[in-house]
Design a protein around this motif. Structure first.
Motif, short mmCIF file in Angstrom:
data_model
loop_
_atom_site.label_atom_id
_atom_site.label_comp_id
_atom_site.label_asym_id
_atom_site.label_seq_id
_atom_site.Cartn_x
_atom_site.Cartn_y
_atom_site.Cartn_z
N ARG A 25 16.51 5.04 -1.92
CA ARG A 25 16.48 3.80 -1.62
C ARG A 25 15.35 2.99 -2.41
O ARG A 25 15.68 1.71 -3.19
CB ARG A 25 16.25 3.67 -0.04
N ALA A 26 14.34 3.47 -2.43
CA ALA A 26 13.11 3.11 -3.30
C ALA A 26 13.46 2.94 -4.86
O ALA A 26 12.82 1.90 -5.53
CB ALA A 26 11.88 3.95 -2.97
N ARG A 27 14.07 3.72 -5.20
CA ARG A 27 14.35 3.66 -6.91
C ARG A 27 15.55 3.33 -7.18
O ARG A 27 16.03 3.10 -8.54
CB ARG A 27 14.25 5.32 -7.48
N GLY A 28 16.47 3.05 -6.48
CA GLY A 28 17.76 2.45 -6.58
C GLY A 28 18.95 3.26 -7.42
O GLY A 28 19.60 2.97 -8.10
N TYR A 29 18.66 4.75 -6.99
CA TYR A 29 19.76 5.51 -7.46
C TYR A 29 20.66 6.35 -6.28
O TYR A 29 20.40 6.07 -5.24
CB TYR A 29 19.32 6.61 -8.42
N ARG A 30 21.75 6.75 -6.71
CA ARG A 30 22.39 7.48 -5.52
C ARG A 30 22.73 8.95 -5.97
O ARG A 30 22.85 9.22 -6.99
CB ARG A 30 23.71 6.87 -5.44
#
Length: 300
Positions: free
Chosen positions: A153-158
């Motif tokens: 969530r913090a770094r915007g990856y999945r």
């Protein structure tokens, strides 16, 4: 250094272990005559077939898809290596290729380490850390899984959903190996490695501020490398590398002695159109080719 030679064992997404995980989760999957694993689903009534990290033979592909009953599906492909033949068959490129870091696990692993990586390993060994290793517990509230979800969530990856990671561990007992570094009894770093055949893949890694100060993740990676080598694994897939978005992580991966190589990008093809869209593919050919030849090379 770029290694453009395809690995000699299938990647995680094409492994028997991944197929067993999908079956346990009840997800739709098919298999082509050549063994390629295909994920299938419907979006708005349109059948979609995803061929992920596949080794493709474009001339044979139409027949393979037809025999699998996929001649009317929209085919999305992420080849495991550059595959210019997809443009000739009329597939359209959607996303330029990423590069992945792969570490060979044969020979002298210590000799392959970059000097700065070796220095961090020496530093970690002097921190009185307790390192443990074992199968991933079936606990969705495990601290490493919670930390990974927060990091996404913090770094915007999945990454994979937690449920899929736990299913992999259930479907393949012992294949999801968790390494933990503790300082005075408190976990400060964790590393989750997934075994598949004679290869393995880096799946989750997390360090607390104390873990980073102690270079704990370096120690865990070294433990994983040497353990895998002792188990006759031949390759560790360290995942994507990107010198612009994640330079520190890229340096850490390549410091192990891993080599980078390009994947094949993402392509779309609808069999009923055949080669109709081939001119569109050739318009983007130069950009795809440049992505295949440009390799990350962080400055140590």
């Amino acid at each position: 250094m770029v290694d453009t030679t395809a690995p000699n064992v299938p990647p995680l997404q094409q492994s028997a272990e991944f197929a067993a995980t999908l079956a346990l989760c009840g997800q739709q999957a098919a298999q082509l005559d050549d063994g390629t694993l295909v994920l299938t689903r419907r979006i708005g009534g349109l059948p979609i077939a995803l061929l992920s990290r596949t080794r493709l033979d474009p001339p044979a592909l139409p027949g393979l898809l037809a025999r699998a009953g996929l001649r009317r599906s929209l085919i999305l492909m992420n080849p495991d290596a550059p595959c210019p033949g997809l443009a000739r068959m009329g597939a359209v490129p959607l996303i330029t290729p990423a590069h992945v870091a792969e570490l060979g696990l044969t020979g002298d692993l210590m000799a392959g380490l970059h000097q700065k990586w070796r220095n961090r390993l020496r530093h970690a060994r002097n921190q009185s850390l307790l390192v443990t290793q074992g199968p991933l517990p079936q606990d969705p509230a495990h601290w490493l899984l919670i930390a990974e979800a927060a990091q996404q969530r913090a770094r915007g990856y999945r990454n994979w959903p937690t449920a899929l990671t736990l299913a992999y561990a259930r479907a393949n007992p012992g294949a999801a190996q968790l390494l933990t570094a503790r300082q005075r009894g408190t976990p400060i770093a964790g590393l989750l490695i997934l075994r598949h055949g004679r290869a393995a893949s880096y799946h989750i890694g997390h360090s607390t501020p104390a873990g980073r100060a102690a270079s704990a993740q370096t120690l865990l990676m070294w433990q994983a490398m040497t353990w895998l080598a002792a188990q006759d694994a031949t390759r560790l897939d360290l995942g994507p590398v990107n010198t612009e978005q994640t330079p520190g992580l890229t340096r850490s991966k390549l410091g192990t002695g891993a080599r980078t190589r390009p994947l094949g990008g993402t392509w779309a093809w609808w069999p009923p159109l055949g080669k109709t869209l081939r001119p569109l593919a050739w318009l983007d050919r130069a950009r795809m080719f440049q992505s295949w030849t440009d390799a990350p090379a962080p400055d140590y």
